[in-house]
Design an enzyme around this catalytic site. Structure first.
Site, mmCIF file in Angstrom:
data_model
loop_
_atom_site.group_PDB
_atom_site.id
_atom_site.type_symbol
_atom_site.label_atom_id
_atom_site.label_comp_id
_atom_site.label_asym_id
_atom_site.label_seq_id
_atom_site.Cartn_x
_atom_site.Cartn_y
_atom_site.Cartn_z
ATOM 1 N N GLY A 4 0.815 -1.212 0.000
ATOM 2 C CA GLY A 4 0.000 0.000 0.000
ATOM 3 C C GLY A 4 0.847 1.260 0.000
ATOM 4 N N THR A 5 1.936 1.243 0.748
ATOM 5 C CA THR A 5 2.777 2.441 0.853
ATOM 6 C C THR A 5 3.329 2.831 -0.511
ATOM 7 O OG1 THR A 5 3.376 1.842 3.115
ATOM 8 C CG2 THR A 5 4.840 3.373 1.980
ATOM 9 N N CYS A 9 2.814 1.418 14.217
ATOM 10 C CA CYS A 9 4.059 1.941 14.783
ATOM 11 C C CYS A 9 3.825 2.858 15.975
ATOM 12 C CB CYS A 9 4.824 2.697 13.704
ATOM 13 S SG CYS A 9 3.781 3.773 12.749
ATOM 14 N N SER A 30 -3.518 -3.591 -0.479
ATOM 15 C CA SER A 30 -2.367 -4.227 0.155
ATOM 16 C C SER A 30 -2.809 -5.612 0.630
ATOM 17 C CB SER A 30 -1.914 -3.375 1.342
ATOM 18 O OG SER A 30 -0.890 -4.031 2.039
ATOM 19 N N ALA A 31 -2.183 -6.650 0.082
ATOM 20 C CA ALA A 31 -2.674 -8.020 0.280
ATOM 21 C C ALA A 31 -2.733 -8.447 1.745
ATOM 22 C CB ALA A 31 -1.814 -8.999 -0.518
HETATM 23 N N1 PLP Z 1 -2.644 3.056 4.118
HETATM 24 C C1 PLP Z 1 -3.368 2.626 5.165
HETATM 25 C C2 PLP Z 1 -4.682 3.266 5.461
HETATM 26 C C3 PLP Z 1 -2.894 1.583 5.965
HETATM 27 O O1 PLP Z 1 -3.620 1.169 7.007
HETATM 28 C C4 PLP Z 1 -1.649 0.996 5.643
HETATM 29 C C5 PLP Z 1 -1.078 -0.074 6.506
HETATM 30 O O2 PLP Z 1 -1.232 -0.048 7.709
HETATM 31 C C6 PLP Z 1 -0.940 1.472 4.530
HETATM 32 C C7 PLP Z 1 -1.469 2.502 3.794
HETATM 33 C C8 PLP Z 1 0.378 0.880 4.142
HETATM 34 O O3 PLP Z 1 0.231 -0.386 3.551
HETATM 35 P P1 PLP Z 1 1.468 -1.398 3.456
HETATM 36 O O4 PLP Z 1 1.650 -1.989 4.799
HETATM 37 O O5 PLP Z 1 1.036 -2.415 2.446
HETATM 38 O O6 PLP Z 1 2.628 -0.615 2.977
#
Ligand code: PLP
Length: 380
Positions: free
Chosen positions: A70-71, A328, A198-199
């Site tokens: 997702g990031t 975190c 994000s899987a």
């Molecule tokens: N965006 C949101 C709303 C999330 O909750 C998260 C993960 O906690 C992310 C982005 C980041 O996803 P990833 O862990 O796949 O990088």
């Protein structure tokens, strides 16, 4: 009993997903860019996975790009849109995940993008009139508003935001990480130009995700390298991750209504059990309101007490894994930028419980009782 109630941080891998991935670790090891048969069979599996994701989202495979999660997908949508289209104005909220917030901050510092933050009330409800005002005065804007908040669970009206963006010709990215696999996304209906998945948030593997990128918006790649992902993301593909992602999304869509009802039932039970056993309990954001909140997330606000500082550790010692907000952040409210933005009383404690299809009513009862007992002891 050890109870895992941190499913917004990550979910356990589904065995069905593992079974789909395993052959791509051991047997089908070819590089999908190779032209020989070992490579071609893997290429074909990746393209099948892309078609699966695209079909579930009601879009074309040409608009789905696999990423490391997702990031990366959020980064790609935001940075590449601003750079490729020369956009110098962005609108977002103080409640976004750091994948969005920190990217915006960097664009402001390094590339002179002016970032405005949408007003919201004390429960995190966004002021969409403010969005209209901002867009009316500044054309050529990128709007980034998440579908659901990962800490307090608030669901934003993405379709309404998309309609406003369309009216003012703004580009719209929505961080859908927390809703992907839990709600049915139809990109035609949703109207966002970019959404992400994000899987590991829907019982797939970690380190793999995807970006839906509207073909009408031409962006440059975030990662330079080979011609993978149709020149949009250099680097040998995370083959078994991609296979697992598609399988996990397929299962999520297959069983969605059944699981949604079941998980909402667990959340309602948690609310009821906590209210039954604790006088001063309340809930942050909109997390207690059914249709305004993710059914997977409950953010509990607890009475002022010395144990709040060590709340998550105390829960862990009592065999409950939960979180203070995003994965975190620490137990104290000061660790969460979202709770800070809501201006909630810093003396109160907060804990996020997040649920999945693998949790049971017994686990909910155990967690609610344990939490209530912890406070009974210190408040007596
Ligand atoms: N965006 C949101 C709303 C999330 O909750 C998260 C993960 O906690 C992310 C982005 C980041 O996803 P990833 O862990 O796949 O990088």
């Amino acid at each position: 009993m050890r109870v895992y109630l941190d499913n917004a941080a990550t979910t356990p891998l589904d065995k069905e997903v593992f079974d789909a991935m395993a052959p791509f670790m051991l047997e089908h090891y070819g590089n999908p860019s190779s032209i020989h048969s070992h490579g071609r069979e893997v290429r074909s599996a990746i393209e099948k996975a892309r078609r699966t994701v695209a079909t579930l989202l009601n879009t074309s495979p040409a608009e789905i790009f696999f990423t490391s999660g997702g990031t990366e997908a959020d980064n790609a949508a935001i940075r590449c849109t601003c750079r490729s289209l020369g956009i110098k104005h962005a609108v977002t909220t103080k409640l976004e995940h750091h994948a969005v917030l920190h990217t915006m901050e960097l664009l402001a510092q390094q590339e002179g993008v002016k970032v405005d933050y949408l007003h919201h009330d004390e429960r995190g409800n966004l002021d969409l009139e403010h969005l209209e005002e901002l867009l009316a005065s500044q054309p050529q804007t990128l709007v980034s508003v998440m579908h659901a908040n990962n800490e307090i669970g608030n669901l934003n009206d993405v379709e309404a935001i998309a309609a406003i963006c369309k009216k003012y010709n703004a580009v719209f990215h929505s961080d859908t990480v927390q809703t992907m696999g839990h709600y049915r996304h139809d990109v035609q209906k949703l109207g966002a130009n970019f959404i992400v998945g994000s899987a590991h948030k829907f019982h797939g593997p970690k380190g793999v995700g995807f970006l839906y990128s509207d073909a009408g918006i031409k962006i440059q790649p975030l990662i330079q390298g080979g011609a993978q992902e149709r020149n949009m993301r250099g680097g040998t593909e995370n083959v078994y991750g991609i296979i697992g992602l598609a399988k996990a999304l397929e299962i999520a869509y297959r069983d969605m209504e059944e699981h949604a009802t079941y998980i909402q039932g667990l959340k309602d039970r948690m609310i009821y059990k906590l209210q039954e056993q604790m006088d001063e309990v309340s809930f942050n954001g909109m997390s207690e309101f059914g249709d305004k909140s993710l059914y997977t997330v409950l953010n509990v606000s607890l009475p002022a007490s010395d144990i709040n500082e060590m709340l998550l550790f105390s829960l862990d010692i009592n065999k409950i894994s939960a979180s203070g907000g995003s994965a975190c952040s620490s137990g104290a409210n000061t660790g969460s930028h979202v709770l800070r933005a809501l201006d909630i009383d810093p003396a109160r404690g907060s804990v996020r419980f997040s649920f999945s299809k693998y949790n049971t009513p017994e686990e909910i009862d155990f967690a609610a009782e344990t939490l209530a007992q912890m406070y009974k002891k210190v408040l007596a």
